[in-house]
Design a protein around this motif. Structure first.
Motif, PDB file in Angstrom:
ATOM      1  N   ARG A 138      52.829  34.337  39.997  1.00 34.17           N
ATOM      2  CA  ARG A 138      52.333  35.574  40.617  1.00 34.17           C
ATOM      3  C   ARG A 138      51.639  36.443  39.569  1.00 34.17           C
ATOM      4  O   ARG A 138      50.549  36.969  39.801  1.00 34.17           O
ATOM      5  N   SER A 139      52.267  36.570  38.405  1.00 28.15           N
ATOM      6  CA  SER A 139      51.663  37.355  37.318  1.00 28.15           C
ATOM      7  C   SER A 139      50.355  36.736  36.864  1.00 28.15           C
ATOM      8  O   SER A 139      49.373  37.440  36.596  1.00 28.15           O
ATOM      9  N   TRP A 140      50.331  35.414  36.769  1.00 29.92           N
ATOM     10  CA  TRP A 140      49.108  34.706  36.370  1.00 29.92           C
ATOM     11  C   TRP A 140      47.990  34.961  37.383  1.00 29.92           C
ATOM     12  O   TRP A 140      46.840  35.202  37.021  1.00 29.92           O
ATOM     13  N   ALA A 141      48.327  34.935  38.662  1.00 30.94           N
ATOM     14  CA  ALA A 141      47.331  35.163  39.709  1.00 30.94           C
ATOM     15  C   ALA A 141      46.770  36.584  39.624  1.00 30.94           C
ATOM     16  O   ALA A 141      45.553  36.791  39.755  1.00 30.94           O
ATOM     17  N   ILE A 142      47.630  37.554  39.382  1.00 34.39           N
ATOM     18  CA  ILE A 142      47.170  38.939  39.251  1.00 34.39           C
ATOM     19  C   ILE A 142      46.260  39.075  38.044  1.00 34.39           C
ATOM     20  O   ILE A 142      45.184  39.680  38.118  1.00 34.39           O
ATOM     21  N   PHE A 143      46.676  38.506  36.934  1.00 30.00           N
ATOM     22  CA  PHE A 143      45.908  38.591  35.691  1.00 30.00           C
ATOM     23  C   PHE A 143      44.523  37.957  35.842  1.00 30.00           C
ATOM     24  O   PHE A 143      43.505  38.559  35.507  1.00 30.00           O
ATOM     25  N   LEU A 183      42.236  40.012  38.065  1.00 29.65           N
ATOM     26  CA  LEU A 183      41.667  41.170  37.360  1.00 29.65           C
ATOM     27  C   LEU A 183      40.513  40.747  36.459  1.00 29.65           C
ATOM     28  O   LEU A 183      39.478  41.413  36.405  1.00 29.65           O
ATOM     29  N   ILE A 184      40.682  39.633  35.761  1.00 30.96           N
ATOM     30  CA  ILE A 184      39.617  39.156  34.872  1.00 30.96           C
ATOM     31  C   ILE A 184      38.373  38.801  35.674  1.00 30.96           C
ATOM     32  O   ILE A 184      37.257  39.192  35.318  1.00 30.96           O
ATOM     33  N   GLN A 185      38.534  38.059  36.757  1.00 36.94           N
ATOM     34  CA  GLN A 185      37.383  37.667  37.562  1.00 36.94           C
ATOM     35  C   GLN A 185      36.734  38.879  38.229  1.00 36.94           C
ATOM     36  O   GLN A 185      35.505  38.952  38.331  1.00 36.94           O
ATOM     37  N   SER A 186      37.541  39.842  38.668  1.00 33.74           N
ATOM     38  CA  SER A 186      36.978  41.056  39.263  1.00 33.74           C
ATOM     39  C   SER A 186      36.185  41.843  38.233  1.00 33.74           C
ATOM     40  O   SER A 186      35.127  42.394  38.542  1.00 33.74           O
ATOM     41  N   ALA A 187      36.693  41.883  37.000  1.00 33.00           N
ATOM     42  CA  ALA A 187      35.969  42.568  35.928  1.00 33.00           C
ATOM     43  C   ALA A 187      34.634  41.876  35.673  1.00 33.00           C
ATOM     44  O   ALA A 187      33.599  42.539  35.551  1.00 33.00           O
ATOM     45  N   ARG A 188      34.644  40.562  35.625  1.00 33.32           N
ATOM     46  CA  ARG A 188      33.398  39.815  35.415  1.00 33.32           C
ATOM     47  C   ARG A 188      32.413  40.053  36.554  1.00 33.32           C
ATOM     48  O   ARG A 188      31.220  40.229  36.319  1.00 33.32           O
ATOM     49  N   MET A 189      32.906  40.042  37.778  1.00 34.09           N
ATOM     50  CA  MET A 189      32.030  40.244  38.933  1.00 34.09           C
ATOM     51  C   MET A 189      31.413  41.640  38.947  1.00 34.09           C
ATOM     52  O   MET A 189      30.354  41.836  39.516  1.00 34.09           O
ATOM     53  N   ASN A 190      32.088  42.591  38.302  1.00 36.93           N
ATOM     54  CA  ASN A 190      31.566  43.959  38.222  1.00 36.93           C
ATOM     55  C   ASN A 190      30.775  44.196  36.948  1.00 36.93           C
ATOM     56  O   ASN A 190      30.447  45.335  36.622  1.00 36.93           O
ATOM     57  N   GLY A 191      30.468  43.124  36.224  1.00 42.14           N
ATOM     58  CA  GLY A 191      29.635  43.226  35.031  1.00 42.14           C
ATOM     59  C   GLY A 191      30.337  43.823  33.823  1.00 42.14           C
ATOM     60  O   GLY A 191      29.692  44.355  32.932  1.00 42.14           O
TER      61      GLY A 191
END
Length: 116
Positions: free
Chosen positions: A55-60, A63-71
């Motif tokens: 679960r922690s890995w999925a959250i982490f 967040l990383i992929q969302s950060a990348r998608m937001n540039g």
């Protein structure tokens, strides 16, 4: 040669789309690279050890992929977010201000204030 021509004729509609719209890429390498990241992450998550670790890995990774998608640079984003949480700068009921899209607008506002 006949095999190549038959292949081209079977994919004629896609070729015409590519020729008529300059935004369409001829190959799918960019999309395949994005899928490779997800597949690698999924394989790494198998070694989380427990449900809570997974679960922690999925959250982490989300967040990383969302950060990348937001540039955003994921390292800079996570560093700032974790520092703000540890320093109690952000309370538990304010965590939505640390989401990548909100954080990005806050950073832009800070840079504008610093420039002035």
């Amino acid at each position: 040669m006949a095999k190549a021509i038959r292949y081209m004729l079977r994919h004629w509609a896609g070729l015409c789309v590519f020729l008529n719209d300059g935004r369409v890429e001829l190959d799918t390498n960019s999309i395949e690279r994005l899928h490779r990241i997800v597949a690698t992450t999924r394989k790494n998550a198998l070694f989380a050890g427990a449900d809570s670790g997974a679960r922690s890995w999925a959250i982490f990774t989300s967040l990383i992929q969302s950060a990348r998608m937001n540039g955003l640079n994921p390292f800079e984003y996570l560093k700032d977010v974790l520092e703000r949480i540890v320093s109690s700068d952000v309370k538990a009921h304010q965590l939505d201000c640390l989401l990548p899209w909100t954080w990005k607008t806050q950073q832009a506002g800070r840079q504008t204030v610093q420039a002035a």
